[in-house]
Design a protein around this motif. Structure first.
Motif, PDB file in Angstrom:
ATOM      1  N   GLY A  63     -27.310 -22.142 -69.222  1.00 35.14           N
ATOM      2  CA  GLY A  63     -27.679 -23.368 -69.914  1.00 35.14           C
ATOM      3  C   GLY A  63     -28.283 -24.230 -69.165  1.00 35.14           C
ATOM      4  N   GLY A  64     -27.899 -24.215 -67.766  1.00 34.54           N
ATOM      5  CA  GLY A  64     -28.706 -25.005 -66.863  1.00 34.54           C
ATOM      6  C   GLY A  64     -30.282 -24.868 -66.799  1.00 34.54           C
ATOM      7  N   ASP A  65     -30.562 -23.677 -66.971  1.00 35.66           N
ATOM      8  CA  ASP A  65     -31.979 -23.225 -66.934  1.00 35.66           C
ATOM      9  C   ASP A  65     -32.493 -23.338 -68.392  1.00 35.66           C
ATOM     10  OD1 ASP A  65     -31.998 -22.100 -64.381  1.00 35.66           O
ATOM     11  OD2 ASP A  65     -31.242 -20.048 -65.031  1.00 35.66           O
ATOM     12  N   LEU A  66     -31.896 -23.408 -69.365  1.00 37.47           N
ATOM     13  CA  LEU A  66     -32.488 -23.647 -70.800  1.00 37.47           C
ATOM     14  C   LEU A  66     -32.570 -24.775 -71.356  1.00 37.47           C
ATOM     15  CD1 LEU A  66     -30.872 -20.354 -72.284  1.00 37.47           C
ATOM     16  CD2 LEU A  66     -33.123 -20.650 -71.610  1.00 37.47           C
ATOM     17  N   ILE A  67     -31.670 -25.742 -70.876  1.00 40.63           N
ATOM     18  CA  ILE A  67     -31.761 -27.191 -71.636  1.00 40.63           C
ATOM     19  C   ILE A  67     -31.129 -28.286 -70.587  1.00 40.63           C
ATOM     20  CG2 ILE A  67     -29.286 -26.761 -72.445  1.00 40.63           C
ATOM     21  CD1 ILE A  67     -30.059 -28.433 -74.995  1.00 40.63           C
ATOM     22  N   SER A  68     -31.774 -29.293 -70.755  1.00 36.41           N
ATOM     23  CA  SER A  68     -31.307 -30.593 -69.853  1.00 36.41           C
ATOM     24  C   SER A  68     -30.385 -31.353 -70.155  1.00 36.41           C
ATOM     25  CB  SER A  68     -32.815 -31.180 -69.670  1.00 36.41           C
ATOM     26  OG  SER A  68     -33.034 -31.885 -70.785  1.00 36.41           O
ATOM     27  N   PRO A  69     -29.818 -32.102 -69.343  1.00 39.76           N
ATOM     28  CA  PRO A  69     -28.704 -33.143 -69.813  1.00 39.76           C
ATOM     29  C   PRO A  69     -29.295 -34.205 -70.691  1.00 39.76           C
ATOM     30  CG  PRO A  69     -28.765 -32.742 -67.498  1.00 39.76           C
ATOM     31  CD  PRO A  69     -29.821 -32.088 -67.882  1.00 39.76           C
ATOM     32  N   GLN A  70     -30.541 -34.417 -70.477  1.00 39.43           N
ATOM     33  CA  GLN A  70     -31.231 -35.545 -71.637  1.00 39.43           C
ATOM     34  C   GLN A  70     -31.250 -34.919 -72.845  1.00 39.43           C
ATOM     35  OE1 GLN A  70     -32.170 -35.286 -68.104  1.00 39.43           O
ATOM     36  NE2 GLN A  70     -30.920 -37.042 -67.733  1.00 39.43           N
ATOM     37  N   GLU A  71     -31.888 -33.661 -73.003  1.00 36.90           N
ATOM     38  CA  GLU A  71     -31.821 -33.110 -74.183  1.00 36.90           C
ATOM     39  C   GLU A  71     -30.621 -32.942 -75.101  1.00 36.90           C
ATOM     40  OE1 GLU A  71     -35.364 -29.800 -74.254  1.00 36.90           O
ATOM     41  OE2 GLU A  71     -34.051 -29.592 -72.514  1.00 36.90           O
ATOM     42  N   ALA A  72     -29.571 -32.746 -74.176  1.00 37.51           N
ATOM     43  CA  ALA A  72     -27.732 -32.258 -74.724  1.00 37.51           C
ATOM     44  C   ALA A  72     -27.485 -33.565 -74.867  1.00 37.51           C
ATOM     45  CB  ALA A  72     -27.468 -31.213 -73.878  1.00 37.51           C
ATOM     46  N   GLU A  73     -27.692 -34.610 -74.385  1.00 35.89           N
ATOM     47  CA  GLU A  73     -26.843 -36.063 -74.167  1.00 35.89           C
ATOM     48  C   GLU A  73     -25.921 -35.677 -73.173  1.00 35.89           C
ATOM     49  OE1 GLU A  73     -25.578 -39.636 -74.178  1.00 35.89           O
ATOM     50  OE2 GLU A  73     -27.253 -38.870 -75.592  1.00 35.89           O
ATOM     51  N   PHE A 180     -16.944 -44.425 -82.509  1.00 36.01           N
ATOM     52  CA  PHE A 180     -18.293 -44.969 -82.384  1.00 36.01           C
ATOM     53  C   PHE A 180     -18.741 -44.501 -81.039  1.00 36.01           C
ATOM     54  CE2 PHE A 180     -15.678 -47.647 -85.207  1.00 36.01           C
ATOM     55  CZ  PHE A 180     -16.650 -48.014 -86.224  1.00 36.01           C
ATOM     56  N   PHE A 181     -20.154 -44.611 -81.047  1.00 37.60           N
ATOM     57  CA  PHE A 181     -20.905 -44.110 -79.974  1.00 37.60           C
ATOM     58  C   PHE A 181     -21.955 -44.892 -79.712  1.00 37.60           C
ATOM     59  CE2 PHE A 181     -24.518 -41.990 -78.202  1.00 37.60           C
ATOM     60  CZ  PHE A 181     -23.899 -41.190 -77.103  1.00 37.60           C
ATOM     61  N   GLU A 182     -22.491 -45.171 -78.418  1.00 33.79           N
ATOM     62  CA  GLU A 182     -23.576 -46.015 -78.107  1.00 33.79           C
ATOM     63  C   GLU A 182     -24.211 -45.591 -76.703  1.00 33.79           C
ATOM     64  OE1 GLU A 182     -24.665 -51.159 -77.373  1.00 33.79           O
ATOM     65  OE2 GLU A 182     -22.553 -50.273 -78.020  1.00 33.79           O
ATOM     66  N   ASP A 183     -25.621 -45.537 -76.568  1.00 34.73           N
ATOM     67  CA  ASP A 183     -26.332 -45.192 -75.545  1.00 34.73           C
ATOM     68  C   ASP A 183     -26.691 -46.407 -74.616  1.00 34.73           C
ATOM     69  OD1 ASP A 183     -26.754 -42.366 -75.168  1.00 34.73           O
ATOM     70  OD2 ASP A 183     -28.177 -42.357 -76.922  1.00 34.73           O
ATOM     71  N   TYR A 184     -26.546 -46.405 -73.446  1.00 37.42           N
ATOM     72  CA  TYR A 184     -26.867 -47.491 -72.768  1.00 37.42           C
ATOM     73  C   TYR A 184     -28.644 -47.856 -72.595  1.00 37.42           C
ATOM     74  CZ  TYR A 184     -26.992 -50.758 -68.767  1.00 37.42           C
ATOM     75  OH  TYR A 184     -26.990 -52.116 -68.007  1.00 37.42           O
ATOM     76  N   GLN A 185     -28.884 -48.864 -73.116  1.00 36.33           N
ATOM     77  CA  GLN A 185     -30.272 -49.458 -72.947  1.00 36.33           C
ATOM     78  C   GLN A 185     -30.448 -50.704 -72.588  1.00 36.33           C
ATOM     79  OE1 GLN A 185     -32.507 -48.058 -76.045  1.00 36.33           O
ATOM     80  NE2 GLN A 185     -32.284 -45.956 -76.132  1.00 36.33           N
ATOM     81  N   GLU A 186     -30.673 -51.138 -71.488  1.00 34.98           N
ATOM     82  CA  GLU A 186     -30.531 -52.647 -71.123  1.00 34.98           C
ATOM     83  C   GLU A 186     -31.700 -52.715 -69.956  1.00 34.98           C
ATOM     84  OE1 GLU A 186     -27.593 -55.890 -69.047  1.00 34.98           O
ATOM     85  OE2 GLU A 186     -27.175 -54.516 -70.574  1.00 34.98           O
ATOM     86  N   GLY A 187     -32.828 -53.681 -70.357  1.00 33.00           N
ATOM     87  CA  GLY A 187     -33.744 -53.926 -69.488  1.00 33.00           C
ATOM     88  C   GLY A 187     -34.710 -52.765 -69.204  1.00 33.00           C
ATOM     89  N   GLY A 188     -34.863 -51.739 -70.092  1.00 28.00           N
ATOM     90  CA  GLY A 188     -35.604 -50.398 -70.164  1.00 28.00           C
ATOM     91  C   GLY A 188     -34.944 -49.378 -69.254  1.00 28.00           C
ATOM     92  N   LEU A 189     -33.589 -49.673 -68.956  1.00 23.61           N
ATOM     93  CA  LEU A 189     -32.926 -48.660 -68.144  1.00 23.61           C
ATOM     94  C   LEU A 189     -32.043 -47.916 -69.019  1.00 23.61           C
ATOM     95  CD1 LEU A 189     -31.897 -50.761 -65.123  1.00 23.61           C
ATOM     96  CD2 LEU A 189     -33.637 -49.334 -65.194  1.00 23.61           C
ATOM     97  N   HIS A 190     -31.592 -46.611 -68.533  1.00 25.31           N
ATOM     98  CA  HIS A 190     -30.755 -45.972 -69.244  1.00 25.31           C
ATOM     99  C   HIS A 190     -29.438 -45.505 -68.495  1.00 25.31           C
ATOM    100  CE1 HIS A 190     -33.728 -44.984 -72.568  1.00 25.31           C
ATOM    101  NE2 HIS A 190     -34.572 -44.935 -71.645  1.00 25.31           N
TER     102      HIS A 190
END
Length: 356
Positions: A63-73, A180-190
């Motif tokens: 899985g580490g070769d096939l999908i990135s953490p960003q793609e998978a959340e 509930f779920f929320e991604d961090y987005q502040e000042g263009g940072l993740h």
């Protein structure tokens, strides 16, 4: 003219028509569903099951070769009980377990969610978890908490893969329709900024002392981010000559230093030592438990079926299933977590032990 009682067939036809009409109204008569509403003891859907680390690790690396953490959340292999479908997110009872991993140089960006979470480190050393601006460096055997709705992220700055067992109260939160779920987005940072020194919570709350000028906003949530393996394991072995529990051996519970209860309000966590040739007695309880083999090997008899396990394996014991454990070839250490706080909060926890 005297009326006649309906014939049995006529009565059955009337009943069938009555029940069908109720069903169209989304009404179910209790007398047709009494076995579900009034059970003499729990009829548990989840089944005992074991996931072998020797099988999971190769899949993890693929899985580490096939999908990135960003793609998978989050790159997590969900451990779903065979009795449930994948949408349930249920490993057993009201708790979820999954294997999360990061390859060298990878990060998992910040997010937050209403389910409570924790992590038990399976393999590797040098990756970090950050919660609400504080980082802790994780090592094998550490127990790391992530309370509900706290920003958190992970990064692996080491030269080796890092893997841990995620535990969440996800099925319980889903049952309550409160996820509930929320991604961090502040000042263009993740990724959240680091605002506190590393291991700050350990210095404040992890040494049997507390800063008197500080009152935590949530005393029901542990302020301690990381319960270190070396400290927990040393405490376990320091009590190895005690009688311990006849049902669990030498077993210690991770606690919130503020109130002595579970670190998270819905999940309790434990560390237990099965000494050489120790074989516990049989008991059962209404809480469901996920076990991870931290050290050694042994076996468990669950509901009459034997499961042999070794270091790295993860297995589950559903509610009200009789079980016993034993070590094999030496000593064994088991980490476990449970939905027991939920049952205790509502007075539903019950335990039965084998006599004699």
């Amino acid at each position: 003219m005297t009326s006649r009682s309906p014939l049995p067939n006529d009565l059955q036809a009337q009943r069938d028509a009555f029940h069908a009409e109720l069903q169209r109204m989304s009404i179910i008569p209790l007398w047709l569903n009494l076995s579900t509403a009034a059970q003499t003891e729990p009829r548990v859907e989840g089944v005992p099951h074991i996931w072998r680390w020797r099988d999971i690790k190769p899949m993890m690396l693929r899985g580490g070769d096939l999908i990135s953490p960003q793609e998978a959340e989050r790159r997590v292999l969900m451990l779903i009980n065979p009795a449930f479908d994948r949408k349930s997110a249920r490993t057993v009872g009201m708790i979820f377990g999954g294997i999360q991993f990061l390859m060298p140089g990878e990060t998992a960006e910040s997010h937050r969610h209403t389910p409570n979470a924790h992590r038990f480190i399976i393999e590797g050393e040098g990756a970090y978890t950050a919660v609400e601006g504080e980082r802790t460096i994780m090592r094998k055997g550490d127990y790391v908490t992530t309370p509900a709705w706290k920003w958190h992220d992970h990064g692996n700055e080491s030269d080796q893969p890092m893997a841990w067992l995620d535990g969440l109260d996800l099925p319980f939160v889903n049952l309550l329709d409160a996820n509930f779920f929320e991604d961090y987005q502040e000042g263009g940072l993740h990724t959240q900024p680091v605002t506190r020194r590393a291991e700050d919570s350990l210095h404040r709350w992890g040494r049997g002392l507390r800063p008197t000028w500080e009152e935590p906003a949530r005393p029901d949530i542990s302020p301690l981010l990381n319960y270190r393996w070396e400290t927990s394991r040393d405490s376990l072995h320091a009590l190895r000559h005690e009688p311990g529990s006849p049902y669990d051996g030498i077993i210690l519970e991770y606690v919130n230093p503020l109130n002595g209860k579970s670190p998270l309000p819905t999940i309790s966590a434990w560390l237990q030592l099965l000494r050489k040739d120790e074989h516990t007695r049989t008991h059962r309880h209404t809480s469901s438990t996920i076990y991870h083999v931290a050290e050694g090997g042994g076996g468990s008899l669950i509901g009459g079926t034997e499961y042999l396990w070794e270091e790295g394996d993860t297995f589950v014991i559903p509610s009200w299933a009789e079980h016993e454990h034993w070590s094999r070839g030496g000593e064994a250490v088991l980490f476990s977590y449970s939905d027991r706080p939920i049952l205790k909060a509502f007075g539903f926890f019950r335990e039965a032990v084998q006599e004699g």
